[in-house]
Write a protein that holds these residues in place. Structure first.
Motif, mmCIF file in Angstrom:
data_model
loop_
_atom_site.group_PDB
_atom_site.id
_atom_site.type_symbol
_atom_site.label_atom_id
_atom_site.label_comp_id
_atom_site.label_asym_id
_atom_site.label_seq_id
_atom_site.Cartn_x
_atom_site.Cartn_y
_atom_site.Cartn_z
ATOM 1 N N HIS A 67 0.831 -1.205 0.000
ATOM 2 C CA HIS A 67 0.000 0.000 0.000
ATOM 3 C C HIS A 67 0.866 1.257 0.000
ATOM 4 O O HIS A 67 0.422 2.320 -0.440
ATOM 5 C CB HIS A 67 -0.968 0.000 1.195
ATOM 6 C CG HIS A 67 -0.304 0.073 2.527
ATOM 7 N ND1 HIS A 67 0.207 -1.035 3.166
ATOM 8 C CD2 HIS A 67 -0.059 1.133 3.342
ATOM 9 C CE1 HIS A 67 0.730 -0.665 4.324
ATOM 10 N NE2 HIS A 67 0.567 0.637 4.454
ATOM 11 N N THR A 72 -4.893 -2.423 -1.592
ATOM 12 C CA THR A 72 -5.640 -1.165 -1.670
ATOM 13 C C THR A 72 -6.589 -0.987 -0.495
ATOM 14 O O THR A 72 -7.225 0.062 -0.370
ATOM 15 C CB THR A 72 -6.457 -1.091 -2.982
ATOM 16 O OG1 THR A 72 -7.457 -2.123 -2.967
ATOM 17 C CG2 THR A 72 -5.569 -1.255 -4.197
ATOM 18 N N ILE A 87 -5.961 2.073 1.535
ATOM 19 C CA ILE A 87 -5.856 3.317 0.774
ATOM 20 C C ILE A 87 -7.101 4.186 0.959
ATOM 21 O O ILE A 87 -8.231 3.715 0.826
ATOM 22 C CB ILE A 87 -5.655 3.026 -0.732
ATOM 23 C CG1 ILE A 87 -4.344 2.260 -0.961
ATOM 24 C CG2 ILE A 87 -5.664 4.315 -1.543
ATOM 25 C CD1 ILE A 87 -3.101 3.009 -0.519
#
Length: 296
Positions: free
Chosen positions: A50, A95, A98
């Motif tokens: 990430h 992700t 994120i």
């Protein structure tokens, strides 16, 4: 290898449009090029972290990409890594940690429908030959149906039902919808078809909109045509085919059309995408209030 599998998945199983598949591929290639280190190349998706995704987002911001574009690119990564998790290629989606940047809300850009109608009714703006009639048809189809640029390119002659006054459109996710056509647009279609036949094009394209040589129309032709004629009536920077789609929806809403009906005409998957046009109507009501109310 994994990237190719994903592209095949969205192309054949999810049946995304060629334009969407190309955008996904471009985003993923851009990200992969960013994270590749010649000294320590990444050989497997499980090596992606990430931190690398965040660094890429920062790089995109530094390059001047908007929050909307960055969010779209990150959404591509989310879908790709979600696919890899489902396939058992990786255990954790990088992700998931994120947080994407907030997107500033912008009202849809529209042109004044009265001025647009006046231009279309002006016999001196469009020539009576094939090119002029085709150009007018492009504007009339986009403004009269609210379809997307990609949808207009996909319309074939056989999709027009002159008797019922409808056009069949293949939208996102290969979802078909039927859009009514007004009588003036139907008359223009009849004129255009006659002129197209008289040109005796050799390639016999099945597409409704064709080039001066009879080949399938392409996105830039539609964009340049719209930009050219909107320049007659608008000084705003944005003069794209999507502006005509926004104008179509806003005009219907201002005239009292039901929001759900507009949703169906536009081919939106959910009502939230259509509700953005209500803001334009509220702004219009505010301006009327300020001009008309003695306390404003």
């Amino acid at each position: 290898m994994f990237l190719d599998r994903f592209i095949q998945y969205i192309k054949f199983e999810k049946r995304y449009s060629p334009h969407t598949v190309s955008a996904y591929r471009s985003d993923l290639d851009q990200f992969m090029n960013f994270i590749q280190d010649p000294g320590q190349p990444i050989t497997h998706p499980q090596e992606v972290t990430h931190h690398q995704i965040r660094n890429w987002m920062v790089e995109l911001m530094n390059e001047g990409f908007t929050s909307t574009t960055i969010n779209r690119k990150v959404a591509t990564l989310r879908k790709y890594f979600k696919f890899l998790v489902q396939e058992g290629v990786i255990a954790i989606n990088p992700t998931s940690k994120i947080i994407t940047p907030k997107i500033a809300k912008h009202l849809p850009v529209v042109v004044e429908d009265a001025r647009l109608t006046q231009m279309l009714d002006n016999g001196e703006v469009f020539s009576d030959d094939f090119r002029g009639t085709r150009d007018k048809l492009i504007i009339e189809m986009l403004f009269g149906t609210g379809m997307r640029l990609s949808e207009l390119l996909g319309v074939k002659d056989a999709d027009i039902n002159l008797y019922e006054g409808t056009v069949k459109v293949l939208g996102k996710r290969n979802k078909e919808r039927i859009i009514p056509i007004n009588q003036e647009l139907l008359n223009l279609l009849l004129k255009y078809n006659e002129l197209k036949k008289s040109e005796n094009f050799s390639n016999n394209s099945l597409a409704l909109i064709v080039t001066d040589k009879g080949a399938n129309a392409y996105p830039k032709l539609i964009y340049l045509t719209v930009h050219k004629y909107l320049s007659h009536i608008s000084t705003q920077n944005k003069k794209s085919p999507h502006v005509l789609r926004h104008t179509f929806a806003t005009s219907l809403l201002n005239a009292g059309a039901d929001l759900n009906a507009i949703k169906e005409l536009l081919g939106h998957a959910n009502l939230s995408a259509t509700q953005i046009y209500t803001h334009n109507s509220v702004e219009r009501l505010k301006s009327i209030y300020k001009l008309a109310h003695p306390k404003a």
